[in-house]
Design a protein around this motif. Sequence first.
Motif: not given
Lengths: 172, 192
Positions: A14-19
């Motif tokens: 999820s963090a990867q998608k939000s960067i």
Amino acid sequence: MEMNIDEMKPQWQSAQKSIKPGQRLDSKRRTSLQRLADRYRRFAWLALLMIPLNLPTLYRLQSLWLGLGFALIMAAASIMDFYLLERITSTDLTRMPVRDVLFRIMDCRKKHMTFVFLAIPCVFLWIFALVYLYRPDEYFVIGVLSGGSIGLLIGSRVLYQFLRDYREALDE
Amino acid sequence: MPLPWALRIRRLMSCLMAAVCGDTEKQRSLEGRFNELFCRHNNLIAGICLSFARTREEFEDLRQDSLLNIWNGIGSFRGDSSASTWVYRVVLNTCVSYKRRWHAGKRDEEICMEFYRELFDESSATEELERYELMYRLISALPPIDKSILLMWLDDKRYEEIAEVIGLSRDAVASRLKRAKDRLAEMASFRT
């Protein structure tokens, strides 16, 4: 705040998608390894050039052993730097496994520090011999001791930085 | 019948044109491949660099170094592995071989919540950002090899792919992954 290890995978994804997209490539810069290689190259040639450039001064010293000692120390430093340069430039980050790259870099740092630990007593011995030869000239002695102290301070700081980096990677 | 010297000049001109145009086309092709990799894996690169960086400056350095190494190596990428696996190899190698810059008399800015707010989408809630911050902080505390294995596992890479990139056997990867997870669990419970 608690962290459940089982939740880490979906959280990572999820963090990867939000960067947010970052800056584009700055092709003019040099990478960390390229800067390190440049430094080894610079010091290797500098050490080699110190021998002929200091020949007139060494001749004036009128001591063959001091002249030879100086030339040997500079030649050894130059050879070591050329060797480390070759090791760094032959490290292919696009093909080599991560473990091999890490061990090669640490090996280079270890050899670098081993050489420094061996060279420092030789340099001190050479400086002591120089001071002993010119002991009647007090200004010369003060100059040598001042320069040596400043060099020791700078060298200690660099050594501390290196040992800190080395200790972290040694955890492997 | 053309003079020999004219023929030689004509042949030389055509070789030069082929060399220039060929190089330009090759350059365009490399740029296209790089842009495709950048668009698809930019977030992945940032996530890996964030796991290795201690300060803002280090993060930016690692990110730019990774992009530069990908650019320099893209011509030699033959597609033996998937593009994301190759990107992992280059970025992890960049991070483990990184040498910190020494700024005399200047302290680099530590990574803090404000940095996470700038780095992540505005839509991410504060609580979400705090969880991300804790996750990256825990991961960054691991040694380099364990961290590299964990990052690839978090991205659903197979053990065989991880073993190939890291340079260990499959069993060694499994055992080190377990060790990394146990260490993370220990650190996570310590923080509660």
